[in-house]
Write an enzyme that holds these catalytic residues in place. Sequence first.
Site, PDB file in Angstrom:
ATOM      1  N   LYS A 107       0.957  -1.130   0.733  1.00 26.41           N
ATOM      2  CA  LYS A 107      -0.555  -0.242  -0.137  1.00 26.41           C
ATOM      3  C   LYS A 107       0.638   1.368   0.350  1.00 26.41           C
ATOM      4  O   LYS A 107       0.657   2.152  -0.384  1.00 26.41           O
ATOM      5  CB  LYS A 107      -0.976  -0.375   1.169  1.00 26.41           C
ATOM      6  CG  LYS A 107      -2.465  -1.305   0.977  1.00 26.41           C
ATOM      7  CD  LYS A 107      -2.924  -0.912   1.722  1.00 26.41           C
ATOM      8  CE  LYS A 107      -4.549  -2.146   1.596  1.00 26.41           C
ATOM      9  NZ  LYS A 107      -3.668  -3.169   2.246  1.00 26.41           N
TER      10      LYS A 107
HETATM   11  C1  LIG Z   1      -4.591  -4.250   2.280  1.00 26.53           C
HETATM   12  C2  LIG Z   1      -3.560  -5.464   1.714  1.00 26.53           C
HETATM   13  C3  LIG Z   1      -4.136  -6.815   0.620  1.00 26.53           C
HETATM   14  C4  LIG Z   1      -5.742  -6.313   0.059  1.00 26.53           C
HETATM   15  O1  LIG Z   1      -5.813  -6.106  -0.654  1.00 26.53           O
HETATM   16  P1  LIG Z   1      -6.405  -5.549  -1.613  1.00 26.53           P
HETATM   17  O2  LIG Z   1      -6.700  -4.260  -2.734  1.00 26.53           O
HETATM   18  O3  LIG Z   1      -8.026  -4.347   0.087  1.00 26.53           O
HETATM   19  O4  LIG Z   1      -7.747  -6.348  -1.916  1.00 26.53           O
HETATM   20  C5  LIG Z   1      -3.792  -7.870   0.552  1.00 26.53           C
HETATM   21  N1  LIG Z   1      -2.068  -8.221   1.513  1.00 26.53           N
HETATM   22  C6  LIG Z   1      -1.813  -6.920   2.839  1.00 26.53           C
HETATM   23  C7  LIG Z   1      -0.649  -7.298   3.103  1.00 26.53           C
HETATM   24  C8  LIG Z   1      -2.346  -6.077   3.108  1.00 26.53           C
HETATM   25  O5  LIG Z   1      -2.119  -4.378   3.477  1.00 26.53           O
END
Ligand SMILES: *Cc1c(COP(=O)(O)O)cnc(C)c1O
Length: 432
Positions: A107
């Site tokens: 993210k």
């Molecule tokens: C946010 C997140 C996900 C999921 O991603 P999405 O875009 O919400 O499907 C998976 N793994 C980790 C470690 C995350 O932080």
Amino acid sequence: MNYYSLNKTAPTVNFREATIKGQAPDKGLYFPEKIPAIDPSVIENIESYSKEELAFLIMQPYVGDTIDPKTLYRIVAETINFPFPLVPINENIFSLELFHGPTLAFKDVGARFMSRCLGYFSQQQKGKVTVLVATSGDTGGAVANGFLGVEGVEVVILYPSGKVSAVQELQLTTCGQNITALEVNGSFDDCQAMVKDAFMDADLNQSLALTSANSINVARWLPQQLYYFFAYQQWKEKNHPPVIAVPSGNFGNICAGLLAHLSGLPVQHFIAACNVNDAVPEYLRSGTYQPKTAVPTISNAMDVGSPSNFIRVMELFRNEYASIKEKISGYTVSDAITKQTIAEVYQQDGYTLDPHGAVGYYALNQYLSKHPGQKGMILETAHPVKFPETVESMTGKKIEIPASVQYLFAKEKQSIQMDASFSQLKEWLLNQ
Ligand SMILES: *Cc1c(COP(=O)(O)O)cnc(C)c1O
């Protein structure tokens, strides 16, 4: 490039407005009017491009003339200024490690891009912009880190109390300055609902310029395409494109991958790898989409019962069930199997998976066992050190704590407790 609302009753807007608004006034998610086609020669010669050149080329059509080319180049270069290595786990499965950014989760890419775009746009605004964001674990830290010290932007993060890991909680509660953490007595879906209510509330919108930093915001969502291209740069067997397994919760990440693919990036097949919060795999099996109440799991960043980006996935495939099913397979992976996978992969291959990556690995391995001759990659979405108890108990080996996490343990958590109640949130926001 303009963006329309998926609810189809709000006016179209440019990238700047879509970023500042977050969500359309009719509650719809913004969606690009066209999917840009990448020049096939770029894909053919992808190894000759630098990451920065590729990133600029991919993002430019989405941003249009709302950011001048020089500034945009700087923004994308800063967004991706860490490695995205594609590491072999074994002969058939690779790991695209997306955890080398400042908060050790994928993210960081979306949060870094969005914070810089919003910082740029807010220079042209009068008052402050308030970013309101719900987190199931990793968004909070990435957004806090991305926005820390950005002038003209206040950030309010809602997280479910007791449902994020210790490192995740420290990352989002210890920044101070323009970052405030609200500790909500409820689930991630509660936090997300409170945020959505806030965007719709007339009083709040009159006194604050609110926006979202969840993947509903196009500036968070769209740059997540970039690492799918970086992965393909590193993929050796170009005439056998990879199967890509994406650990999925809110479905922003996989939706960005699908967008990259529809723009021309070769991908054999996508796998939506979920924990027991599996509304989408269930849809892929049955044809019926039924959002559920989120259940807590050890892959907590995917504890989402009602994934907000699923509607974008549907739009990409013109709501055609058959086309979606042809390109995406869904898997549901329990906590017990997730743990077992962490243990097995460590024993067999010496690779340490985090719980989210383990969900992806298990799903991909199942798929490949039914499709011999294909190879694939998982997106390793977080560093295992974010989930030390689970991972260490399965590998029997202590995880070395990176310096970027070590310093957090000396800091003090600062949060404001709140019930899962929109009226409490509203009162608090109005009194800021
Ligand atoms: C946010 C997140 C996900 C999921 O991603 P999405 O875009 O919400 O499907 C998976 N793994 C980790 C470690 C995350 O932080």
